[in-house]
Design an enzyme around this catalytic site. Structure first.
Site, mmCIF file in Angstrom:
data_model
loop_
_atom_site.group_PDB
_atom_site.id
_atom_site.type_symbol
_atom_site.label_atom_id
_atom_site.label_comp_id
_atom_site.label_asym_id
_atom_site.label_seq_id
_atom_site.Cartn_x
_atom_site.Cartn_y
_atom_site.Cartn_z
ATOM 1 N N ASP A 1 6.327 -9.648 4.332
ATOM 2 C CA ASP A 1 5.253 -9.427 3.366
ATOM 3 C C ASP A 1 4.423 -10.701 3.274
ATOM 4 O O ASP A 1 4.971 -11.812 3.339
ATOM 5 C CB ASP A 1 5.818 -9.071 1.987
ATOM 6 C CG ASP A 1 4.797 -8.377 1.103
ATOM 7 O OD1 ASP A 1 4.922 -7.158 0.883
ATOM 8 O OD2 ASP A 1 3.855 -9.057 0.630
ATOM 9 N N CYS B 1 -1.239 7.017 -5.325
ATOM 10 C CA CYS B 1 -1.142 8.180 -4.433
ATOM 11 C C CYS B 1 -2.013 9.330 -4.908
ATOM 12 O O CYS B 1 -3.088 9.559 -4.379
ATOM 13 C CB CYS B 1 0.323 8.635 -4.327
ATOM 14 S SG CYS B 1 1.380 7.488 -3.430
#
Length: 460
Positions: A40, A265
């Site tokens: 990350d 989402c």
């Protein structure tokens, strides 16, 4: 020996690019079976993982402490892996068009460290064509390699539901796709290592991309229908929950409820599909109509909070409202694209002072994204209205009597020798019946019990 066999024998590693709510559970699951590199770009997040802390709360600190994942923010470590899974967010811009910056950046990073014989699988939700038309050219440019000859690509849309302890990576059928049969077979076998219920092989990468984006669009439309029903029934003076409970007695009635639709989402993905449709010359009618309804619900809730406060003669400008829950959904620390913020902003437009209580929310993200801070329940007093916006488990034990104590109370104050009394509304006696405005967005409390307890109760 094929790539899958080398991964299985730990001769080759799998990398997960993006250690958020989606990437972290995947990395943990694979690490139980094979060698995993967890990458990350956020060095602070990587350091938390190294110290056994799970900021996403998806797998828990204990699991992080005991996992064998090689956490890193050093992109050169990606060269040690041959199978790469990209799980980065795909948000929208302010104009509600796709923001592909994260996935393009991840592709550049991976491309700089891609080696021959690798397979790259994208999990991010995108419109059909992004993997092959946008990501592949970036990978080729940065690596100097040729897709289909030196490396292959696949797609496997994430289906993880943040905060859901039942529907997990292992228990949800995994859709997989590859640019050719050989790639598809390897991708399927790799995911079968961690998905107990198996995989579904999609016809093509574009089919898999399309399937994912319509899953959330369908849910968004269904919730928009519930929200519209709530608006209609509210005008009729009919309780929406009572209507839905009655309708659910029919076997094929879809079990959806009204609410604030945010997150990374459902509140975002439909715009990816409508954007691509616009490029193809088609203007969406149903999808965008549903999005408009859901995008406006924060303002709708705020307006009805104010209307109910006016009903009990509250002075709106300078009033105090406390909101319980600010994350985009229950039992999850994620505040990205939360529509509770829309409620807050709208109330502030009326001059309302808003306090927020949320034991689950990520305080740092809340401040960085919205410049909002949190308060403790015990510090809440003298409010004019209470809004329960997110039904966290921690809130379900709160009793109506406890909520009542948060409101401004009345005190009889002796004003002179005549023994006459005036009213001080800061503390003292319990407030009059129905002066306590309780906005219960998701219906956590029983309407009749709330009304009997002296609340002016309203919910979607």
């Amino acid at each position: 020996m094929c790539l899958y066999e080398k991964i299985l024998s730990c001769e080759e590693k799998v990398s997960i690019v993006g250690l958020g709510y989606v990437g972290m559970p995947i990395a943990v699951a694979f690490a139980k079976k094979i060698k995993v590199i967890g990458f990350d770009v956020n060095k602070e997040k990587v350091e938390l993982y190294r110290n056994g802390i799970d900021p996403t709360k998806e797998v828990g600190n204990e699991v992080i402490k005991n996992t064998t994942i090689d956490f890193t923010s050093d992109e050169s470590k990606l060269r040690e892996a041959k199978f790469h899974i990209v799980a980065v967010p795909t948000p929208v811009k302010e104009d509600r068009t796709p923001d592909l910056t994260p996935i393009e950046s991840a592709s550049r990073t991976l491309g700089r460290n891609l080696t021959r014989g690798s397979i790259v699988v994208f999990e991010s939700t995108v419109y059909p064509g992004v993997t092959e038309d946008i990501c592949v050219p970036i990978l080729e440019k940065e690596s100097g390699l040729k897709c289909g000859l030196d490396f292959k690509v696949g797609y496997s849309p994430e289906r993880i539901n943040p905060g859901d302890k039942v529907h997990r990576l292992e228990t949800i059928i995994k859709v997989v796709a590859g640019q050719d049969e050989e790639t598809l077979d390897i991708v399927a076998k790799v995911y079968e290592l961690v998905v107990d219920v198996g995989v579904y092989k999609a016809q093509s990468i574009r089919v898999a991309e399309a399937a994912k984006v319509i899953e959330n669009s369908q849910r968004d439309i269904n919730i928009a229908f519930m929200n519209e029903l709530s608006i209609i029934f509210n005008k009729m003076g009919i309780d929406t929950n009572a209507v839905l409970e009655t309708a659910r007695t029919k076997w094929n009635f879809l079990n959806f409820s009204p609410g604030l639709v945010g997150g990374h989402c459902i509140g975002v993905d439909p715009y990816y599909l409508t954007y691509k449709a616009e490029q193809m010359g088609y203007h969406s009618q149903i999808i965008l109509s549903g999005r408009k309804i859901n995008d406006d619900m924060g303002k709708y809730v705020a307006e009805h909070t104010v209307k109910n406060m006016i009903k009990v003669n509250k002075q709106i400008n300078g009033s105090k409202v406390v909101i319980f829950g600010v994350t985009f959904k229950e039992n999850c620390p994620d505040v990205r694209n939360t529509k509770v913020v829309d409620v807050i902003k709208e109330l502030e437009q009326y001059g309302v002072e808003v306090k927020i209580v949320d034991p689950s929310a990520d305080k740092e993200d809340l401040w960085n994204e919205y410049r909002l801070t949190l308060s403790n329940t015990e510090d809440i007093s003298g409010v004019d209205a209470v809004i329960f916006a997110v039904p966290h488990e921690e809130f379900k034990s709160i009793q109506l009597a406890e909520v009542k104590k948060m409101f401004k109370q009345k005190e009889l104050v002796n004003v002179g020798a005549s023994n006459e009394y005036a009213v001080n509304t800061d503390f003292g006696e319990e407030v009059d019946k129905n002066e306590c405005v309780l906005i219960d967005i998701k219906g956590m409390f029983n309407r009749n019990e709330a009304t009997d307890a002296g609340f002016l109760y309203w919910r979607l």
